[in-house]
Motif scaffolding. Sequence first.
Motif, PDB file in Angstrom:
ATOM      1  N   GLY A  14       0.820  -1.208   0.000  1.00 52.19           N
ATOM      2  CA  GLY A  14       0.000   0.000   0.000  1.00 52.19           C
ATOM      3  C   GLY A  14       0.850   1.252   0.000  1.00 52.19           C
ATOM      4  N   PRO A  15       0.224   2.399   0.162  1.00 50.92           N
ATOM      5  CA  PRO A  15       0.972   3.653   0.252  1.00 50.92           C
ATOM      6  C   PRO A  15       1.622   3.779   1.621  1.00 50.92           C
ATOM      7  N   VAL A  16       2.748   4.480   1.666  1.00 48.52           N
ATOM      8  CA  VAL A  16       3.416   4.673   2.962  1.00 48.52           C
ATOM      9  C   VAL A  16       2.486   5.412   3.918  1.00 48.52           C
ATOM     10  N   GLY A  17       1.869   6.468   3.452  1.00 45.49           N
ATOM     11  CA  GLY A  17       0.902   7.187   4.277  1.00 45.49           C
ATOM     12  C   GLY A  17       1.480   7.650   5.602  1.00 45.49           C
ATOM     13  N   ASP A  18       0.602   7.715   6.604  1.00 44.53           N
ATOM     14  CA  ASP A  18       1.047   8.152   7.929  1.00 44.53           C
ATOM     15  C   ASP A  18       0.510   7.277   9.047  1.00 44.53           C
ATOM     16  N   ALA A  19       0.136   6.038   8.725  1.00 47.87           N
ATOM     17  CA  ALA A  19      -0.303   5.087   9.743  1.00 47.87           C
ATOM     18  C   ALA A  19      -0.434   3.705   9.115  1.00 47.87           C
ATOM     19  N   GLY A  20      -0.404   2.682   9.952  1.00 44.96           N
ATOM     20  CA  GLY A  20      -0.702   1.336   9.494  1.00 44.96           C
ATOM     21  C   GLY A  20       0.495   0.496   9.080  1.00 44.96           C
ATOM     22  N   TRP A  21       0.208  -0.598   8.379  1.00 53.03           N
ATOM     23  CA  TRP A  21       1.166  -1.645   8.025  1.00 53.03           C
ATOM     24  C   TRP A  21       2.347  -1.121   7.215  1.00 53.03           C
ATOM     25  N   THR A  22       2.073  -0.500   6.091  1.00 53.90           N
ATOM     26  CA  THR A  22       3.165  -0.028   5.241  1.00 53.90           C
ATOM     27  C   THR A  22       3.930   1.104   5.903  1.00 53.90           C
ATOM     28  N   TYR A  23       3.246   1.970   6.593  1.00 49.03           N
ATOM     29  CA  TYR A  23       3.894   3.046   7.338  1.00 49.03           C
ATOM     30  C   TYR A  23       4.891   2.461   8.349  1.00 49.03           C
ATOM     31  N   ALA A  24       4.491   1.389   9.035  1.00 46.44           N
ATOM     32  CA  ALA A  24       5.368   0.756  10.022  1.00 46.44           C
ATOM     33  C   ALA A  24       6.594   0.142   9.351  1.00 46.44           C
ATOM     34  N   HIS A  25       6.398  -0.486   8.182  1.00 46.18           N
ATOM     35  CA  HIS A  25       7.545  -1.048   7.458  1.00 46.18           C
ATOM     36  C   HIS A  25       8.509   0.056   7.027  1.00 46.18           C
ATOM     37  N   ASP A  26       7.960   1.174   6.582  1.00 46.72           N
ATOM     38  CA  ASP A  26       8.842   2.243   6.129  1.00 46.72           C
ATOM     39  C   ASP A  26       9.584   2.875   7.297  1.00 46.72           C
ATOM     40  N   ALA A  27       8.962   2.872   8.470  1.00 49.37           N
ATOM     41  CA  ALA A  27       9.678   3.321   9.666  1.00 49.37           C
ATOM     42  C   ALA A  27      10.862   2.392   9.937  1.00 49.37           C
ATOM     43  N   GLY A  28      10.684   1.100   9.653  1.00 47.67           N
ATOM     44  CA  GLY A  28      11.785   0.149   9.786  1.00 47.67           C
ATOM     45  C   GLY A  28      12.891   0.421   8.792  1.00 47.67           C
ATOM     46  N   ARG A  29      12.523   0.778   7.577  1.00 54.58           N
ATOM     47  CA  ARG A  29      13.535   1.148   6.569  1.00 54.58           C
ATOM     48  C   ARG A  29      14.342   2.357   7.036  1.00 54.58           C
ATOM     49  N   LYS A  30      13.651   3.336   7.574  1.00 56.43           N
ATOM     50  CA  LYS A  30      14.338   4.530   8.068  1.00 56.43           C
ATOM     51  C   LYS A  30      15.253   4.193   9.248  1.00 56.43           C
ATOM     52  N   ALA A  31      14.860   3.215  10.052  1.00 55.44           N
ATOM     53  CA  ALA A  31      15.706   2.781  11.163  1.00 55.44           C
ATOM     54  C   ALA A  31      17.015   2.191  10.638  1.00 55.44           C
ATOM     55  N   VAL A  32      16.949   1.490   9.509  1.00 57.91           N
ATOM     56  CA  VAL A  32      18.149   0.942   8.879  1.00 57.91           C
ATOM     57  C   VAL A  32      19.074   2.075   8.448  1.00 57.91           C
ATOM     58  N   GLU A  33      18.521   3.090   7.810  1.00 56.31           N
ATOM     59  CA  GLU A  33      19.336   4.228   7.385  1.00 56.31           C
ATOM     60  C   GLU A  33      19.973   4.926   8.574  1.00 56.31           C
ATOM     61  N   ALA A  34      19.195   5.079   9.641  1.00 52.90           N
ATOM     62  CA  ALA A  34      19.711   5.776  10.823  1.00 52.90           C
ATOM     63  C   ALA A  34      20.866   5.007  11.462  1.00 52.90           C
TER      64      ALA A  34
END
Length: 380
Positions: free
Chosen positions: A57-77
């Motif tokens: 789905g879209p990254v958006g600002d809540a939910g399943w895909t949003y949580a996965h993208d937060a994980g991606r950002k954690a990798v970058e950090a």
Amino acid sequence: MIVTRRTTLAALAATAVLALAGCGKKEAEKPAETAAPASAPAAAAAEPLKVAFVYIGPVGDAGWTYAHDAGRKAVEAKFGDKVKTTFVENVPESAADAERVFRDLASQGNKLIFGTTFGYMESMLKVAKEFPDVKFEHATGFKTAENLAQYDVRTYEGAYLAGVVAGKMSKTGKMGVVASVPIPEVIRNIDSFTLGARSVNPKATVKVVWVNKWFDPGKEREAATTLIGQGVDMLMQNTDSAAVVQTAQEKGVYAFGWDSDMSKFGEKAHLAASVISWGVYYNKVVEDVLNNQWKPNTTWWGLKEGMIDLKGFNTVVPDDVKALVEERKKGVIDGTAPIWKGPLKDNAGKEQLTKDQVADDNFLHNIKFYVDGVEGNVPG
């Protein structure tokens, strides 16, 4: 410095072409005796690990895909210039679409690719065979290969804790779940929510409305409205948008955020959220790849590993209820109070677990029944 953006496949392809052009130059003018043998390996080691994520789905600002993208950002950090991440969102589960995206990402030099929904499984298996030097990671599936691992989070633990809160705070004892797709993962979450509620209110009942999609705000809203019309005063969801929380806010009932904190969509309605921290797993996998220690494992983490938790409690949740959640959480983590323990019957009266029998992971992965307290039948 890493520049992160929403990447189209065309842009990825262009980047790959430029990278290949830059790597084609040879230092032929240097005499052989003065060339440094270690220079090529050193240059290769300096290249960042290219990591791609494919979202349903879209990254958006809540939910399943949003949580996965937060994980991606954690990798970058965590890894900084050691990695270069990208993602493609709104990729359907259909074989033609999914295969094309995974194949293109592998062709563009990504050496680690995460597919983040159940329906990608067969497509990832097929593409993984075509690119044996690429490591693939599939979320929520059950098949692996030499270069394909499988990972999941124990979402049922968060659902159970939400059920404990719902059971303590519901005035009617009637609860509802807006459900996505009738696979064991989702049925297990519905059942666990019910087990949590009935552990504190044995008379609690749960109604279910299936929308048969992971992300469809309109259908999610309609399902929530239907459940509220049937008298429920607590809503849980296993869908990706914040529509259920928004509807609860409008209709004056309570709800629980799913996969991420959704309180900003309904501050009065939102009691707490079952929050997934995908970065815990993604950081481990990236580190393994960088250290040449990656293996095609099957991983299922939860409360114990810090990958899921019930967070963001509303101020209306009493302290004794929050204390009870912490107590139950501790029991799940140390094994003294497992969620799935017999005697346990389904809602047709059939015994599923005998007295003191604790469900193993194989049992949990194959749940296709409603526990006692859930109304109706599992869709065929």
